[in-house]
Write a protein that holds these residues in place. Sequence first.
Motif, PDB file in Angstrom:
ATOM      1  N   ALA A 115      -3.973  -2.887  -6.001  1.00 36.35           N
ATOM      2  CA  ALA A 115      -2.949  -1.851  -5.816  1.00 36.35           C
ATOM      3  C   ALA A 115      -2.270  -1.554  -7.145  1.00 36.35           C
ATOM      4  O   ALA A 115      -1.692  -2.447  -7.769  1.00 36.35           O
ATOM      5  CB  ALA A 115      -1.913  -2.316  -4.793  1.00 36.35           C
ATOM      6  N   SER A 164     -13.197   2.862  -2.806  1.00 40.74           N
ATOM      7  CA  SER A 164     -13.753   1.678  -2.168  1.00 40.74           C
ATOM      8  C   SER A 164     -15.211   1.505  -2.574  1.00 40.74           C
ATOM      9  O   SER A 164     -15.985   2.457  -2.561  1.00 40.74           O
ATOM     10  CB  SER A 164     -13.652   1.806  -0.644  1.00 40.74           C
ATOM     11  OG  SER A 164     -14.221   0.686  -0.005  1.00 40.74           O
ATOM     12  N   ILE A 185     -10.272  10.114  -1.254  1.00 44.93           N
ATOM     13  CA  ILE A 185     -11.016   8.898  -0.915  1.00 44.93           C
ATOM     14  C   ILE A 185     -12.410   8.947  -1.532  1.00 44.93           C
ATOM     15  O   ILE A 185     -13.138   9.925  -1.375  1.00 44.93           O
ATOM     16  CB  ILE A 185     -11.130   8.733   0.615  1.00 44.93           C
ATOM     17  CG1 ILE A 185      -9.739   8.541   1.226  1.00 44.93           C
ATOM     18  CG2 ILE A 185     -12.026   7.538   0.966  1.00 44.93           C
ATOM     19  CD1 ILE A 185      -9.741   8.445   2.736  1.00 44.93           C
ATOM     20  N   TYR A 190      -7.750   6.573  -3.298  1.00 45.87           N
ATOM     21  CA  TYR A 190      -8.309   5.307  -2.832  1.00 45.87           C
ATOM     22  C   TYR A 190      -9.799   5.284  -3.144  1.00 45.87           C
ATOM     23  O   TYR A 190     -10.537   6.187  -2.766  1.00 45.87           O
ATOM     24  CB  TYR A 190      -8.081   5.163  -1.325  1.00 45.87           C
ATOM     25  CG  TYR A 190      -8.773   3.988  -0.681  1.00 45.87           C
ATOM     26  CD1 TYR A 190      -8.388   2.679  -0.965  1.00 45.87           C
ATOM     27  CD2 TYR A 190      -9.822   4.188   0.213  1.00 45.87           C
ATOM     28  CE1 TYR A 190      -9.034   1.604  -0.365  1.00 45.87           C
ATOM     29  CE2 TYR A 190     -10.466   3.123   0.823  1.00 45.87           C
ATOM     30  CZ  TYR A 190     -10.069   1.828   0.526  1.00 45.87           C
ATOM     31  OH  TYR A 190     -10.700   0.764   1.117  1.00 45.87           O
ATOM     32  N   GLU A 208       0.825  -1.209   0.000  1.00 46.39           N
ATOM     33  CA  GLU A 208       0.000   0.000   0.000  1.00 46.39           C
ATOM     34  C   GLU A 208       0.858   1.258   0.000  1.00 46.39           C
ATOM     35  O   GLU A 208       0.509   2.261  -0.633  1.00 46.39           O
ATOM     36  CB  GLU A 208      -0.927  -0.014   1.219  1.00 46.39           C
ATOM     37  CG  GLU A 208      -1.995  -1.090   1.147  1.00 46.39           C
ATOM     38  CD  GLU A 208      -2.732  -1.307   2.456  1.00 46.39           C
ATOM     39  OE1 GLU A 208      -3.815  -1.927   2.444  1.00 46.39           O
ATOM     40  OE2 GLU A 208      -2.221  -0.867   3.515  1.00 46.39           O
ATOM     41  N   TYR A 262      -2.207   3.930  -6.695  1.00 48.44           N
ATOM     42  CA  TYR A 262      -3.624   4.103  -6.373  1.00 48.44           C
ATOM     43  C   TYR A 262      -4.111   2.798  -5.757  1.00 48.44           C
ATOM     44  O   TYR A 262      -3.457   1.744  -5.885  1.00 48.44           O
ATOM     45  CB  TYR A 262      -4.462   4.454  -7.611  1.00 48.44           C
ATOM     46  CG  TYR A 262      -4.498   3.372  -8.669  1.00 48.44           C
ATOM     47  CD1 TYR A 262      -5.447   2.340  -8.611  1.00 48.44           C
ATOM     48  CD2 TYR A 262      -3.592   3.368  -9.729  1.00 48.44           C
ATOM     49  CE1 TYR A 262      -5.483   1.345  -9.563  1.00 48.44           C
ATOM     50  CE2 TYR A 262      -3.620   2.378 -10.691  1.00 48.44           C
ATOM     51  CZ  TYR A 262      -4.569   1.364 -10.610  1.00 48.44           C
ATOM     52  OH  TYR A 262      -4.598   0.368 -11.554  1.00 48.44           O
ATOM     53  N   LEU A 263      -5.258   2.858  -5.084  1.00 49.59           N
ATOM     54  CA  LEU A 263      -5.826   1.677  -4.434  1.00 49.59           C
ATOM     55  C   LEU A 263      -7.315   1.585  -4.742  1.00 49.59           C
ATOM     56  O   LEU A 263      -8.040   2.578  -4.605  1.00 49.59           O
ATOM     57  CB  LEU A 263      -5.625   1.742  -2.917  1.00 49.59           C
ATOM     58  CG  LEU A 263      -4.176   1.662  -2.406  1.00 49.59           C
ATOM     59  CD1 LEU A 263      -4.111   2.096  -0.947  1.00 49.59           C
ATOM     60  CD2 LEU A 263      -3.625   0.254  -2.566  1.00 49.59           C
ATOM     61  N   HIS A 264      -7.750   0.411  -5.172  1.00 45.02           N
ATOM     62  CA  HIS A 264      -9.166   0.137  -5.392  1.00 45.02           C
ATOM     63  C   HIS A 264      -9.552  -1.052  -4.511  1.00 45.02           C
ATOM     64  O   HIS A 264      -8.775  -1.999  -4.374  1.00 45.02           O
ATOM     65  CB  HIS A 264      -9.434  -0.234  -6.859  1.00 45.02           C
ATOM     66  CG  HIS A 264      -9.313   0.908  -7.795  1.00 45.02           C
ATOM     67  ND1 HIS A 264      -9.192   0.755  -9.164  1.00 45.02           N
ATOM     68  CD2 HIS A 264      -9.285   2.245  -7.580  1.00 45.02           C
ATOM     69  CE1 HIS A 264      -9.105   1.943  -9.740  1.00 45.02           C
ATOM     70  NE2 HIS A 264      -9.164   2.865  -8.794  1.00 45.02           N
ATOM     71  N   GLU A 265     -10.744  -1.008  -3.941  1.00 43.54           N
ATOM     72  CA  GLU A 265     -11.146  -2.104  -3.072  1.00 43.54           C
ATOM     73  C   GLU A 265     -12.637  -2.378  -3.217  1.00 43.54           C
ATOM     74  O   GLU A 265     -13.438  -1.466  -3.369  1.00 43.54           O
ATOM     75  CB  GLU A 265     -10.809  -1.775  -1.617  1.00 43.54           C
ATOM     76  CG  GLU A 265     -10.916  -2.946  -0.678  1.00 43.54           C
ATOM     77  CD  GLU A 265     -10.061  -2.781   0.569  1.00 43.54           C
ATOM     78  OE1 GLU A 265      -9.948  -3.753   1.325  1.00 43.54           O
ATOM     79  OE2 GLU A 265      -9.509  -1.680   0.796  1.00 43.54           O
ATOM     80  N   LEU A 323      -8.879  -0.130   5.607  1.00 46.92           N
ATOM     81  CA  LEU A 323      -8.359   1.233   5.489  1.00 46.92           C
ATOM     82  C   LEU A 323      -9.379   2.285   5.907  1.00 46.92           C
ATOM     83  O   LEU A 323      -9.034   3.463   6.044  1.00 46.92           O
ATOM     84  CB  LEU A 323      -7.905   1.502   4.052  1.00 46.92           C
ATOM     85  CG  LEU A 323      -6.671   0.722   3.590  1.00 46.92           C
ATOM     86  CD1 LEU A 323      -6.375   0.997   2.118  1.00 46.92           C
ATOM     87  CD2 LEU A 323      -5.461   1.078   4.448  1.00 46.92           C
ATOM     88  N   ILE A 352      -2.480   6.483   4.303  1.00 45.94           N
ATOM     89  CA  ILE A 352      -2.171   6.422   2.879  1.00 45.94           C
ATOM     90  C   ILE A 352      -2.266   7.814   2.262  1.00 45.94           C
ATOM     91  O   ILE A 352      -3.002   8.671   2.742  1.00 45.94           O
ATOM     92  CB  ILE A 352      -3.114   5.457   2.145  1.00 45.94           C
ATOM     93  CG1 ILE A 352      -4.582   5.854   2.379  1.00 45.94           C
ATOM     94  CG2 ILE A 352      -2.868   4.014   2.572  1.00 45.94           C
ATOM     95  CD1 ILE A 352      -5.563   5.053   1.564  1.00 45.94           C
TER      96      ILE A 352
END
Length: 278
Positions: A220, A165, A198, A163, A106, A111-114, A123, A159
């Motif tokens: 990620a 979510s 976010i 992100y 992380e 970038y982060l996708h969840e 997170l 972070i």
Amino acid sequence: MVLRREPTARHMRLGIELRRLREGAGLTTIEAAALLGANRVQITQIESGLAGVSEERLRRLASHYDCTDQEFIDALAAMATDRTRGWWEEYRGQLPTSFLDLAELEHHATYLHEVSILYVPGLLQTEDYARAVFSARVPELTPEELELRVGHRMRRQEITVAYESVIHESALRIRVSDRAASRAQLVRLLELSESDDISVRVIPFDLDGFASAASTMAYAGGPVPRLDTVVRDVPHGSAFIDSEAQLTAFRTRFRKVEAVSLDPGQSRDFINRLTKEL
């Protein structure tokens, strides 16, 4: 050559990518070693993450492997020369290695996708919510182990990348603790959803045709798409997925789940209604 006693997932990913390049070029470990004036054991150690590789040697190998993707090579070189000792190292020897690997992933993500179906993503969890989740673990954790996991999860939330979510309504309604903790968690989601970095989207129960209930995942982004990583929960911790075919499939999964979710504004309204019900 000093060998690592416990290579991280990042060390192993570098080795995996070098092995893929070598195999793509049709070379054996013996042939690759000859290119560096080394032996096949050293190549095997590099490809398993047990040994490091200098930037000069990495670029020489990439050249012999006929890799012409300069952005990819530069990204591998950055991985090879990275000496970051992040905050997660404080937990080495105290928590399972998978916890540290996830935090490191992380940290380096672009970038982060969840997608989460049953639980609010780690997170975005409050401390009380996280403690309730870890308290349900079997076998039970000692008080010290519990607090280590909660503290680590809270640190992960520092972070600094975009992100997004997507959370199913079931995760918002399931009370992992009591009513007060559930309401505090929803309020926290509303607060976080106002952040520029976010995005929180909701999938309501009454959505028609939602056949992606098994799509729980964390994605990620790497410095280049070839270095993206998918994280799936497994009984022993976290599994890191990085093959090109699987990454392509999970990108498609995320786009499909995202497409049927409420937009961020509608999602805030939805969460706000749930909060008032509590």
